[in-house]
Design a protein around this motif. Structure first.
Motif, short mmCIF file in Angstrom:
data_model
loop_
_atom_site.label_atom_id
_atom_site.label_comp_id
_atom_site.label_asym_id
_atom_site.label_seq_id
_atom_site.Cartn_x
_atom_site.Cartn_y
_atom_site.Cartn_z
N ARG A 261 18.83 -32.58 -92.43
CA ARG A 261 19.63 -31.38 -92.69
C ARG A 261 18.74 -30.24 -93.17
O ARG A 261 18.97 -29.06 -92.85
CB ARG A 261 20.71 -31.70 -93.71
N LEU A 262 17.73 -30.57 -93.95
CA LEU A 262 16.79 -29.55 -94.43
C LEU A 262 16.02 -28.94 -93.27
O LEU A 262 15.79 -27.73 -93.21
CB LEU A 262 15.83 -30.20 -95.43
N ALA A 263 15.62 -29.78 -92.30
CA ALA A 263 14.92 -29.28 -91.11
C ALA A 263 15.84 -28.41 -90.26
O ALA A 263 15.42 -27.36 -89.76
CB ALA A 263 14.39 -30.45 -90.30
N HIS A 264 17.10 -28.81 -90.09
CA HIS A 264 18.05 -28.04 -89.30
C HIS A 264 18.33 -26.68 -89.94
O HIS A 264 18.37 -25.66 -89.25
CB HIS A 264 19.37 -28.80 -89.17
N ASP A 265 18.51 -26.69 -91.25
CA ASP A 265 18.99 -25.49 -91.93
C ASP A 265 17.90 -24.47 -92.17
O ASP A 265 18.11 -23.27 -91.99
CB ASP A 265 19.62 -25.91 -93.26
N ARG A 266 16.73 -24.94 -92.58
CA ARG A 266 15.71 -24.02 -93.08
C ARG A 266 14.40 -24.04 -92.30
O ARG A 266 13.51 -23.24 -92.56
CB ARG A 266 15.41 -24.34 -94.54
N GLU A 267 14.28 -24.99 -91.35
CA GLU A 267 13.00 -25.20 -90.66
C GLU A 267 11.88 -25.31 -91.69
O GLU A 267 10.77 -24.80 -91.51
CB GLU A 267 12.72 -24.07 -89.67
#
Length: 336
Positions: A261-267
């Motif tokens: 989710r961190l990768a999806h949201d904030r790259e």
């Protein structure tokens, strides 16, 4: 693209008064060692035995991991250990000549001769890695930290910096929210790992931005073979995502899901390839045996003798095996 239920970049950044300054210099001097046994005791280990106290060559696995962390300038280490790991901290104190801190007749922490602090936080049986990590949030005091899973070990080659060292450097250089170590696995084993998908084509770059994390995918369903390798450099924002990562079906907190989710949201998730180190899994007895042989072969005192013995043993096996041309009785490969 926004994902349902995922806090957006702005909403999470507002808790930091000066996010740009906070990200400008990431000082990492804390680490967490989490045992596989905190959420799934390996089947090949007898009950009551601890993976951290397994010998590899002349040393224990926990010694090797602590040395790796200290080489990355870590001076404060928290051990997340389940009830089946009673006695691990006492053993560390004895082997590493540390000074124990006791409470209620039990060792709760220690100071090693070089000043490194050790803390022990007990975790219940069968909690996930994410659930165990949330128990360390208070003691980490809003600091960035390294996370090492004790069922994965690394051995540096030719004096290269450890993977822990590189994780800290990349976290600082990129200003990432998290940096994960990855390694290549065979396609036949893809379904037993969380596979990391790069954002774009990383080419020959040693580190890159993560687009997605695919937990235990079907081998035919993905093209990549880059798997999580049990080492992470994490900033405090991971705890926000851990608290918001509950699986609706299982009601469990999952680190890989939080990173996804961190990768999806904030790259904000980066990865570094662990091609410069020898990497060992300890999840099966066969993998542990391979690791023990490797460490024995690299022992400065007996390594040559071990190599000679293995060559002699292999020579004996080849000499006494049936002819490979007799395929009806031979167990040797046809290419022998």
């Amino acid at each position: 693209q926004a994902h349902p239920g995922v806090p957006q970049r702005g909403s999470l950044q507002r808790q930091f008064l000066f996010p740009a300054l906070w990200r400008a210099k990431t000082l990492v001097n804390r680490a967490v060692i989490a045992s596989l046994g905190s959420h799934a005791h390996p089947r090949w280990l007898p009950p009551g035995h601890s993976m951290e106290l397994l010998p590899l060559g002349r040393r224990l696995t926990i010694e090797i991991i602590i040395d790796e962390l200290i080489s990355a300038s870590i001076s404060d280490i928290t051990l997340l250990l389940g009830p089946e790991h009673d006695g691990v901290l006492e053993h560390i104190v004895r082997v590493l000549n540390g000074t124990a801190h006791e409470r209620g007749g039990r060792v709760t922490g220690a100071v090693l001769p070089d000043g490194t602090l050790l803390h022990h936080i007990p975790v219940p049986e069968r909690v996930t890695l994410g659930e165990a990590l949330l128990r360390a949030e208070l003691i980490l005091e809003n600091n960035s930290f390294l996370l090492a899973q004790s069922e994965v070990l690394f051995a540096s080659t030719n004096g290269t910096p450890t993977v822990a060292n590189r994780l800290v450097q990349i976290l600082d250089i990129t200003g990432a929210d998290a940096v994960v170590a990855v390694r290549h696995v065979s396609r036949s084993r893809v379904g037993t790992y969380t596979i990391v998908e790069p954002l774009g084509d990383p080419g020959q770059k040693p580190h890159f931005v993560v687009k997605d994390l695919l937990p235990y995918p079907q081998p035919d369903g993905v093209n990549g073979t880059l798997a999580l390798a049990g080492r992470y450099a994490l900033t405090p924002i991971i705890f926000d995502y851990l608290r918001d990562s509950d699986d609706v079906l299982s009601e469990r907190v999952d680190l890989q899901r939080a990173l996804r989710r961190l990768a999806h949201d904030r790259e904000g998730v980066w990865a570094t390839l662990t091609s410069e180190e020898r990497c060992f899994d300890l999840e099966s007895f066969l993998l542990y045996a391979r690791a023990f042989i490797d460490f024995s072969l690299n022992d400065p005192e007996v390594g040559v003798a071990v190599k000679e013995y293995m060559e002699e043993l292999i020579g004996c096996l080849l000499y006494t095996s049936p002819s490979p041309r007799d395929l009806s009785t031979s167990r040797m490969p046809s290419s022998a």
